[in-house]
Design an enzyme around this catalytic site. Structure first.
Site, PDB file in Angstrom:
ATOM      1  N   GLY A   1      60.431   8.780  95.239  1.00 29.34           N
ATOM      2  CA  GLY A   1      59.461   7.895  95.080  1.00 29.34           C
ATOM      3  C   GLY A   1      58.028   8.178  94.797  1.00 29.34           C
ATOM      4  O   GLY A   1      57.050   7.315  94.807  1.00 29.34           O
ATOM      5  N   LYS A   2      57.649   9.367  94.683  1.00 30.04           N
ATOM      6  CA  LYS A   2      56.297   9.913  94.588  1.00 30.04           C
ATOM      7  C   LYS A   2      55.657   9.452  93.368  1.00 30.04           C
ATOM      8  O   LYS A   2      54.290   8.844  93.427  1.00 30.04           O
ATOM      9  CB  LYS A   2      56.387  11.465  94.268  1.00 30.04           C
ATOM     10  CG  LYS A   2      56.963  12.228  95.427  1.00 30.04           C
ATOM     11  CD  LYS A   2      56.957  13.792  95.078  1.00 30.04           C
ATOM     12  CE  LYS A   2      57.601  14.151  93.873  1.00 30.04           C
ATOM     13  NZ  LYS A   2      59.236  13.847  93.665  1.00 30.04           N
TER      14      LYS A   2
ATOM     15  N   GLY B   1      57.735  15.706  97.617  1.00 29.16           N
ATOM     16  CA  GLY B   1      58.861  15.200  98.228  1.00 29.16           C
ATOM     17  C   GLY B   1      59.856  15.441  97.099  1.00 29.16           C
ATOM     18  O   GLY B   1      59.720  15.955  96.031  1.00 29.16           O
ATOM     19  N   LEU B   2      61.155  15.069  97.489  1.00 29.08           N
ATOM     20  CA  LEU B   2      62.556  15.299  96.713  1.00 29.08           C
ATOM     21  C   LEU B   2      62.180  14.668  95.532  1.00 29.08           C
ATOM     22  O   LEU B   2      61.466  13.583  95.332  1.00 29.08           O
ATOM     23  CB  LEU B   2      63.652  15.135  97.336  1.00 29.08           C
ATOM     24  CG  LEU B   2      64.227  15.923  98.680  1.00 29.08           C
ATOM     25  CD1 LEU B   2      65.056  15.660  99.348  1.00 29.08           C
ATOM     26  CD2 LEU B   2      64.422  17.621  97.975  1.00 29.08           C
TER      27      LEU B   2
ATOM     28  N   SER C   1      56.496  19.892  94.425  1.00 28.39           N
ATOM     29  CA  SER C   1      56.034  21.071  95.032  1.00 28.39           C
ATOM     30  C   SER C   1      56.421  21.547  96.127  1.00 28.39           C
ATOM     31  O   SER C   1      56.083  21.253  97.368  1.00 28.39           O
ATOM     32  CB  SER C   1      54.359  20.722  95.386  1.00 28.39           C
ATOM     33  OG  SER C   1      54.397  19.577  95.822  1.00 28.39           O
TER      34      SER C   1
END
Length: 202
Positions: free
Chosen positions: A42-43, A37-38, A111
């Site tokens: 919140g990854k 994710g961007l 990614s």
């Protein structure tokens, strides 16, 4: 000696203790939870929260975080498409080793390219790569901007920044989608843990 000649002299050494052996010892299977994710979606927060829950459940896990990896394994790599690809290739290979070791491996990386994520998936056996799309509108990621990176990118201080001057290719068929602008961390963790139970991984 050429690189090809050197490669011909390298033989894969079979281990006396296998991955299924480790699964039996751990009382759970191993896999990769690939959070994509961007920046600011919140990854890392979610990956660490899931790891905390897995630890409470007495499951062996480890988080590979994007920023931390770039301090060591991928030190010296930039953010060009080629360097990003090499970064993800390295992570994929390390994650594969962790899975073989019987560890539930959580990776938190932007990614941005589908091809690179698919390459990482291809390193693992079917069912071992779980793509988790931490979906969050760009406007919300910019509002959070926990590291101040979006502002720097808007000011031209950072080039090739995903979402601003470099593309992010959304997963076409992720295993789990979590809208972090709508769901709490607790709700998101429950989604991931439920998936692991439903897939008989834990």
């Amino acid at each position: 000696m050429s690189n090809s000649s050197a490669a011909e002299n390298i033989v894969w050494h079979a281990a006396s203790v296998t991955k299924p052996d480790r699964h039996r010892l751990n009382r759970h299977k191993s896999c990769v939870l690939w959070f994509t994710g961007l920046s600011g979606s919140g990854k890392s927060t979610l990956a660490n929260a899931v790891q905390t829950k897995l630890h409470e459940l007495e499951k062996r896990s480890y988080v590979l975080d994007g920023d931390n990896i770039r301090h060591g394994l991928s030190k010296g790599l930039g953010f060009s498409a080629e360097d990003r690809r090499e970064n993800i290739r390295r992570i994929g290979e390390v994650a594969k080793l962790f899975v073989d070791a019987g560890i539930i491996t959580l990776t938190a990386f932007i990614s941005p390219y589908r091809e690179d994520r698919n390459l990482a998936r291809g390193l693992l056996e079917p069912g071992e790569f779980i793509e988790i799309y931490v979906k969050c509108p760009l406007e919300e990621c910019e509002r959070r901007d926990p590291k101040g990176l979006y502002q720097k990118a808007r000011n031209g201080e950072i080039s090739e920044f995903t979402g601003i001057s470099s593309p992010y290719e959304e997963p076409l068929a992720p295993d789990i989608v979590i809208d972090s602008s709508r769901k709490s961390v607790e709700e998101s963790v429950e989604l991931v843990i439920s998936y692991l139970y439903d897939s008989s991984l834990i």
